[in-house]
Design a protein around this motif. Structure first.
Motif, mmCIF file in Angstrom:
data_model
loop_
_atom_site.group_PDB
_atom_site.id
_atom_site.type_symbol
_atom_site.label_atom_id
_atom_site.label_comp_id
_atom_site.label_asym_id
_atom_site.label_seq_id
_atom_site.Cartn_x
_atom_site.Cartn_y
_atom_site.Cartn_z
ATOM 1 N N CYS A 106 -9.418 -4.932 3.250
ATOM 2 C CA CYS A 106 -9.253 -4.457 1.865
ATOM 3 C C CYS A 106 -10.145 -5.237 0.904
ATOM 4 C CB CYS A 106 -7.787 -4.568 1.437
ATOM 5 S SG CYS A 106 -6.727 -3.514 2.427
ATOM 6 N N PRO A 147 -1.428 -5.356 1.662
ATOM 7 C CA PRO A 147 -2.864 -5.667 1.597
ATOM 8 C C PRO A 147 -3.157 -6.872 0.710
ATOM 9 C CG PRO A 147 -2.363 -3.532 0.561
ATOM 10 C CD PRO A 147 -1.114 -3.986 1.227
ATOM 11 N N GLY A 193 0.839 -1.192 0.000
ATOM 12 C CA GLY A 193 0.000 0.000 0.000
ATOM 13 C C GLY A 193 0.873 1.241 0.000
ATOM 14 N N LYS A 225 -9.425 0.744 -0.766
ATOM 15 C CA LYS A 225 -8.969 0.393 0.587
ATOM 16 C C LYS A 225 -7.518 -0.083 0.557
ATOM 17 C CE LYS A 225 -13.547 -0.766 2.256
ATOM 18 N NZ LYS A 225 -14.566 -1.813 2.154
ATOM 19 N N ALA A 226 -7.163 -0.850 -0.471
ATOM 20 C CA ALA A 226 -5.792 -1.382 -0.558
ATOM 21 C C ALA A 226 -4.785 -0.272 -0.887
ATOM 22 C CB ALA A 226 -5.721 -2.483 -1.615
ATOM 23 N N ARG A 227 -5.224 0.740 -1.617
ATOM 24 C CA ARG A 227 -4.385 1.897 -1.997
ATOM 25 C C ARG A 227 -2.998 1.471 -2.497
ATOM 26 N NH1 ARG A 227 -3.931 6.799 1.400
ATOM 27 N NH2 ARG A 227 -3.936 7.727 -0.659
#
Ligand SMILES: Cc1cc2nc3c(=O)[nH]c(=O)nc-3n(C[C@H](O)[C@H](O)[C@H](O)COP(=O)(O)O)c2cc1C
Length: 195
Positions: free
Chosen positions: A145, A113, A72, A155-157
Motif C-alpha cells: 500500500c 493497511p 480497508g 491501494k489501501a482503499r
C-alpha cells in the motif's frame, strides 16, 4: 435555496478507524469514526473521541498508549463487529492478527493497511465524550500500500463511514491536484496577470 436542518453534524464521510489498546493486558479494539488531527507538525497530535465509559478507554489510561488502524474496504465486517460488541462482555483480542511496534504496548492490526502508534498526551473531558489526544510515534504501512514511501490510497482503499445514511463507503476517483487546482481559479489568474 438551502434549508436549515438544525445543528446536524455534517462532516461525514469520516474514515472508519479501529482503535486498539491493552485492557488489563489484553488487546481490545473498537470502531471509531470521530477522529481528528490537532497538530500536523512534530509533535503530531491526533485525537480519538470516545463516548464515556467505553471499555477501550480503560486500557488507554492504563497503558498510556493506543493505536489507530485504518481498515480497508474488505474489512467492513470485522470493523463493524468491533464497533457493535463491547470488550466488557466479549473477548475481541482474537478478531485480528496483532503485532506491536515501537511502544510495545499499542496493539496493531496486521490486516489493516495502515496502523499508527500513539503515546497518550492528554484527555479532554467533554459532556458526553472523552477526547484522547495522542502523540504520533510511528506509522506502519503494508508494503503493498506504499508508493514512494507514502500511503497510496488507491491501494489501501480505506473504509469510509457516513452517519446519516448509516453506510460504509469507499473512495471515488481522484478529482484534482491539491495545491495546484486553485491556480486555475479566475481570481488567481487575475492576480498573476494572466488574461
Ligand atoms: C462505524 C462505527 C463508528 C463508531 N464511532 C465511534 C466513535 O467515534 N466514538 C465512540 O465512542 N464509539 C463509536 N462507535 C461505537 C463503538 O465502537 C462501540 O460502542 C464498541 O462496541 C465499544 O467497544 P468497547 O466497549 O470494547 O470499547 C462506533 C461504531 C461504529 C460501528
Amino acid at each position: 435555496m438551502h434549508r436549515d436542518i438544525g445543528a446536524v453534524c455534517a462532516l461525514y464521510p469520516m474514515p472508519t478507524t479501529i482503535v486498539g489498546a491493552l485492557v488489563d493486558g489484553r488487546p481490545n479494539f473498537l470502531a471509531i469514526a470521530h477522529v481528528g488531527i490537532l497538530n500536523n507538525a512534530p509533535p503530531q497530535y491526533l485525537t480519538v473521541s470516545l463516548k464515556k465509559f467505553r471499555h477501550t478507554a480503560k486500557g488507554i489510561r492504563q497503558s498510556g498508549s493506543f493505536s489507530i488502524g485504518l481498515p480497508g474496504v474488505s474489512m467492513a465486517v470485522a470493523a463493524d463487529y468491533v464497533g457493535i460488541v463491547s470488550g466488557r462482555s466479549v473477548d475481541k483480542s482474537g478478531v485480528f492478527d496483532v503485532f506491536y511496534g515501537r511502544l510495545g504496548n499499542a496493539p496493531l492490526i496486521r490486516e489493516c493497511p495502515v496502523n499508527m502508534e500513539l503515546r497518550l498526551h492528554d484527555v479532554m473531558d467533554l459532556p458526553a465524550h472523552e477526547v484522547f489526544v495522542g502523540e504520533l510515534v510511528a506509522s506502519h504501512v503494508a508494503e503493498g500500500c506504499l508508493h514512494d514511501g507514502k500511503v497510496d490510497l488507491e491501494k489501501a482503499r480505506p473504509l469510509l463511514f457516513d452517519y446519516s445514511s448509516g453506510w460504509y463507503f469507499s473512495l471515488g476517483e481522484p478529482v484534482a491536484p491539491c495545491w495546484r487546482a486553485g491556480r486555475d481559479h479566475p481570481a488567481y489568474l487575475a492576480a498573476k496577470g494572466v488574461k
